[in-house]
Scaffold this active site. Structure first.
Site, PDB file in Angstrom:
ATOM      1  N   ASP A  26      31.689  22.944 -63.460  1.00 25.56           N
ATOM      2  CA  ASP A  26      30.882  23.785 -64.362  1.00 25.56           C
ATOM      3  C   ASP A  26      31.606  25.110 -64.550  1.00 25.56           C
ATOM      4  OD1 ASP A  26      27.648  23.576 -65.177  1.00 25.56           O
ATOM      5  OD2 ASP A  26      28.480  25.605 -65.259  1.00 25.56           O
ATOM      6  N   GLU A  43      21.424  10.418 -72.403  1.00 27.41           N
ATOM      7  CA  GLU A  43      20.617  10.337 -71.182  1.00 27.41           C
ATOM      8  C   GLU A  43      19.140  10.388 -71.538  1.00 27.41           C
ATOM      9  OE1 GLU A  43      21.483   9.579 -67.990  1.00 27.41           O
ATOM     10  OE2 GLU A  43      19.324   9.407 -68.072  1.00 27.41           O
ATOM     11  N   PHE A  44      18.370   9.450 -70.987  1.00 32.03           N
ATOM     12  CA  PHE A  44      16.942   9.384 -71.298  1.00 32.03           C
ATOM     13  C   PHE A  44      16.060   9.838 -70.137  1.00 32.03           C
ATOM     14  CE2 PHE A  44      18.850   6.328 -74.275  1.00 32.03           C
ATOM     15  CZ  PHE A  44      18.307   6.772 -75.469  1.00 32.03           C
ATOM     16  N   VAL A  85      27.421  19.129 -71.138  1.00 32.24           N
ATOM     17  CA  VAL A  85      27.210  20.567 -71.339  1.00 32.24           C
ATOM     18  C   VAL A  85      25.995  20.763 -72.251  1.00 32.24           C
ATOM     19  CG1 VAL A  85      29.665  21.073 -71.027  1.00 32.24           C
ATOM     20  CG2 VAL A  85      28.762  20.743 -73.333  1.00 32.24           C
ATOM     21  N   ASN A  86      25.505  21.993 -72.304  1.00 33.07           N
ATOM     22  CA  ASN A  86      24.302  22.254 -73.096  1.00 33.07           C
ATOM     23  C   ASN A  86      24.616  22.267 -74.591  1.00 33.07           C
ATOM     24  OD1 ASN A  86      25.641  24.325 -71.703  1.00 33.07           O
ATOM     25  ND2 ASN A  86      24.211  25.855 -72.415  1.00 33.07           N
ATOM     26  N   CYS A 130      14.404  20.165 -74.625  1.00 30.60           N
ATOM     27  CA  CYS A 130      14.908  19.130 -75.540  1.00 30.60           C
ATOM     28  C   CYS A 130      14.065  18.858 -76.774  1.00 30.60           C
ATOM     29  CB  CYS A 130      15.105  17.829 -74.772  1.00 30.60           C
ATOM     30  SG  CYS A 130      16.386  17.955 -73.519  1.00 30.60           S
TER      31      CYS A 130
HETATM   32  N1  NAD Z   1      17.220  18.453 -69.488  1.00 30.30           N
HETATM   33  C1  NAD Z   1      16.855  17.241 -69.849  1.00 30.30           C
HETATM   34  O1  NAD Z   1      15.770  16.775 -69.498  1.00 30.30           O
HETATM   35  C2  NAD Z   1      17.752  16.395 -70.707  1.00 30.30           C
HETATM   36  C3  NAD Z   1      17.502  15.027 -70.795  1.00 30.30           C
HETATM   37  C4  NAD Z   1      18.337  14.239 -71.563  1.00 30.30           C
HETATM   38  C5  NAD Z   1      19.409  14.816 -72.247  1.00 30.30           C
HETATM   39  N2  NAD Z   1      19.635  16.153 -72.167  1.00 30.30           N
HETATM   40  C6  NAD Z   1      20.792  16.710 -72.862  1.00 30.30           C
HETATM   41  O2  NAD Z   1      21.841  16.879 -71.916  1.00 30.30           O
HETATM   42  C7  NAD Z   1      22.622  18.041 -72.228  1.00 30.30           C
HETATM   43  C8  NAD Z   1      22.640  18.979 -71.036  1.00 30.30           C
HETATM   44  O3  NAD Z   1      21.310  19.411 -70.789  1.00 30.30           O
HETATM   45  P1  NAD Z   1      20.915  20.148 -69.438  1.00 30.30           P
HETATM   46  O4  NAD Z   1      19.429  20.262 -69.440  1.00 30.30           O
HETATM   47  O5  NAD Z   1      21.604  19.474 -68.287  1.00 30.30           O
HETATM   48  O6  NAD Z   1      21.577  21.570 -69.691  1.00 30.30           O
HETATM   49  P2  NAD Z   1      21.946  22.697 -68.612  1.00 30.30           P
HETATM   50  O7  NAD Z   1      22.005  23.956 -69.338  1.00 30.30           O
HETATM   51  O8  NAD Z   1      21.045  22.533 -67.429  1.00 30.30           O
HETATM   52  O9  NAD Z   1      23.407  22.272 -68.118  1.00 30.30           O
HETATM   53  C9  NAD Z   1      24.555  22.400 -68.897  1.00 30.30           C
HETATM   54  C10 NAD Z   1      25.660  22.950 -68.001  1.00 30.30           C
HETATM   55  O10 NAD Z   1      26.890  22.913 -68.717  1.00 30.30           O
HETATM   56  C11 NAD Z   1      27.655  24.051 -68.322  1.00 30.30           C
HETATM   57  N3  NAD Z   1      28.698  24.303 -69.317  1.00 30.30           N
HETATM   58  C12 NAD Z   1      28.559  24.783 -70.582  1.00 30.30           C
HETATM   59  N4  NAD Z   1      29.771  24.850 -71.183  1.00 30.30           N
HETATM   60  C13 NAD Z   1      30.675  24.418 -70.282  1.00 30.30           C
HETATM   61  C14 NAD Z   1      32.083  24.247 -70.322  1.00 30.30           C
HETATM   62  N5  NAD Z   1      32.791  24.542 -71.423  1.00 30.30           N
HETATM   63  N6  NAD Z   1      32.712  23.787 -69.215  1.00 30.30           N
HETATM   64  C15 NAD Z   1      31.991  23.479 -68.104  1.00 30.30           C
HETATM   65  N7  NAD Z   1      30.660  23.596 -68.017  1.00 30.30           N
HETATM   66  C16 NAD Z   1      30.009  24.061 -69.098  1.00 30.30           C
HETATM   67  C17 NAD Z   1      26.629  25.154 -68.215  1.00 30.30           C
HETATM   68  O11 NAD Z   1      27.096  26.219 -67.426  1.00 30.30           O
HETATM   69  C18 NAD Z   1      25.447  24.416 -67.584  1.00 30.30           C
HETATM   70  O12 NAD Z   1      25.449  24.506 -66.178  1.00 30.30           O
HETATM   71  C19 NAD Z   1      21.982  18.640 -73.476  1.00 30.30           C
HETATM   72  O13 NAD Z   1      22.677  18.161 -74.604  1.00 30.30           O
HETATM   73  C20 NAD Z   1      20.572  18.087 -73.461  1.00 30.30           C
HETATM   74  O14 NAD Z   1      20.034  17.978 -74.749  1.00 30.30           O
HETATM   75  C21 NAD Z   1      18.826  16.954 -71.376  1.00 30.30           C
END
Ligand code: NAD
Length: 458
Positions: A36, A160-161, A89-90, A275
């Site tokens: 990260d 991811e679901f 990543v986000n 989301c």
């Molecule tokens: N949270 C959920 O319930 C969920 C479920 C399914 C899908 N998603 C999808 O999954 C993705 C991630 O969601 P999340 O909730 O885990 O987000 P999050 O913000 O918790 O995690 C994303 C991580 O990526 C890191 N990051 C960003 N840019 C980076 C880079 N260039 N290099 C390395 N690390 C980097 C950030 O620091 C952060 O820790 C999103 O697209 C979201 O829509 C989320």
């Protein structure tokens, strides 16, 4: 020990952390490395205080960490060593430029793609775990395959679901694992590699493949359908309040139709989480990009009803409490956007807290896991806000309680004791319909559920 595969995940958040912990836990033959850009997050993953709360997560991290699961700050070295790279990543909603407030902000994704290109010395499979607009894989392949001779990247979509709060159970026993690929020789080969990983614990009939665009779009559509059910029942909840129908009874009767089903039909103060809103807006933006304005309007309505439901909740409080909340002390039971998580992104509780502050109320926030996030989120509200974890202490001296999160603990509190410690007349606004309304009314509370007749003593 030589591992069978070197797996890297870029992004150690709510998805990357639990997903990789599950793969490492189930597959000791693979080495799983999670990186990260936030070094402090990696430190937390390597400590006893994980950066996220998720039931069952700590146990599997403890089992696999140091064995075949590693959290590291060196992204470049991780990329070099990996055979397969998951990118998680986000992808928040864009806040600037074209598509602001609607489209997905792909800057983190693109940076990641460029970093992979810069550091990779051998061919790799790149797996889209993040939720992305349809056709992102194409853009990624163009960036990735624009550079080095002899190094090839195959991009797969594997949305991811999992749902927060049940992530470990969802990952262990998924309804389906979806893999989108391009129907080329290298696409099929990459698919087989990814299927092989999941086949370690997921039944073959649950691993489904599709074309890559269907896969990307399916994730947006799944979230849009889930959120649509919540907004649909919430739209009915206001009608119930006007007509003395009971939304719980309506939901039960409707949900018993096997074509409809009972899940996601609980009326509430509204959905939250990082989301639903962003993915629907992304879908709306895609529709409008392709000139499909009517279709975009249809889906945007799901978000509009959600905003309306939160506002309606606050206005109900205001009306019930004699049209003024100024100086009144109101306790929020729960701040997380749902139970069993500390995540507060897009939580309805923040909207409600902001509106209460705007009405000059004093706000006390209680939550078993989300108080640190609540402190950060409410920082800019500049209101009279206190944070007290113990619900009895938090409610003591308050005029009203508003239940914001369906934490189990709020179902089983001693409400007689709470009632005795509150200002009278005492109000309870049940934003999740989880407490026994009749019982609370008998204790002496004035009770305001969602979509059910209110129970008042005056
Ligand atoms: N949270 C959920 O319930 C969920 C479920 C399914 C899908 N998603 C999808 O999954 C993705 C991630 O969601 P999340 O909730 O885990 O987000 P999050 O913000 O918790 O995690 C994303 C991580 O990526 C890191 N990051 C960003 N840019 C980076 C880079 N260039 N290099 C390395 N690390 C980097 C950030 O620091 C952060 O820790 C999103 O697209 C979201 O829509 C989320």
């Amino acid at each position: 020990m030589k591992f069978e595969k070197e797996i890297l995940c870029i992004g150690a958040g709510y998805v990357g952390g639990p997903t990789m912990a599950m793969i490492a836990y189930k597959c000791p033959q693979y080495r799983v490395n999670v990186v990260d850009i936030l070094p402090e997050k990696i430190d937390q993953w390597n400590s006893e205080n994980l950066p996220i709360y998720e039931p069952g997560l700590y146990g599997i991290v403890q089992e696999a960490r140091g064995r075949n699961l590693f959290f590291s700050k060196d992204i470049g070295a991780g990329i070099k060593a990996a055979d397969i790279i998951f990118v998680s990543v986000n992808t928040p909603t864009k806040t600037y430029g074209a598509g602001a407030g609607m489209a997905a902000d792909l800057q983190y994704w693109e940076k990641t793609a460029r970093q992979i290109l810069e550091c990779a010395e051998s061919s790799k499979i790149i797996v889209e775990k993040s939720t992305l607009p349809v056709k992102t894989a194409q853009a990624m392949e163009r960036i990735l395959n624009s550079g080095k001779d002899g190094v090839q990247f195959e991009v797969l979509s594997n949305p991811e679901f999992l749902a927060e709060g049940t992530a470990i159970a969802d990952l262990e026993n998924p309804d389906r694992v979806l893999i989108g690929l391009q129907q080329t020789g290298s696409g099929l080969k990459a698919r087989d590699e990814l299927v092989e990983i999941y086949a370690n614990w997921v039944a073959a009939d649950r691993i489904v493949t599709s074309n890559i665009w269907s896969s990307e779009l399916s994730k947006l559509v799944a979230n849009a359908f889930l959120a649509q059910r919540i907004s649909s029942i919430n739209a009915i909840s206001s009608l119930c309040e006007k007509t003395e129908a009971d939304v719980g009874e309506v939901a039960r009767a409707v949900g018993m139709d096997t074509r409809i089903g009972p899940k996601f039909l609980n009326a509430s103060v509204g959905f939250g989480g990082s989301c639903f809103k962003k993915d629907i807006l992304n879908l709306v933006y895609l529709c409008s990009h392709y000139g499909l304005e009517q279709e975009g309007d249809y889906w945007e309505g799901v978000v509009r009803i959600n905003e309306h439901q939160k506002e309606r909740f606050v206005l109900n409080m205001l009306t019930a409490m004699f049209n003024t909340l100024a100086g009144k002390k109101i306790c929020l039971f729960g701040f997380a956007f749902k139970a069993n998580t500390g995540d507060t992104r897009e939580t309805p509780a923040l909207t409600v807290a902001g509106r209460l502050v705007a009405e000059n109320a004093q706000v006390v926030i209680s939550d078993p896991k989300a108080l640190d996030n609540a402190r950060k989120d409410t920082n800019e509200l500049n209101g009279d806000i206190k944070f007290i974890e113990d619900p009895y202490e938090a409610a003591s001296g308050c005029h009203a309680i508003a239940i914001m999160t369906e934490w189990e603990v709020y179902r089983t509190l001693d409400y007689q004791e709470i009632f005795n410690s509150m200002q009278q007349p005492a109000f309870i606004f049940d934003g999740r319909n989880i407490v026994d309304h009749e019982k609370l009314y008998e204790i002496g509370f004035n009770v305001f559920p969602i979509g059910k007749p209110k129970l008042v003593h005056f």
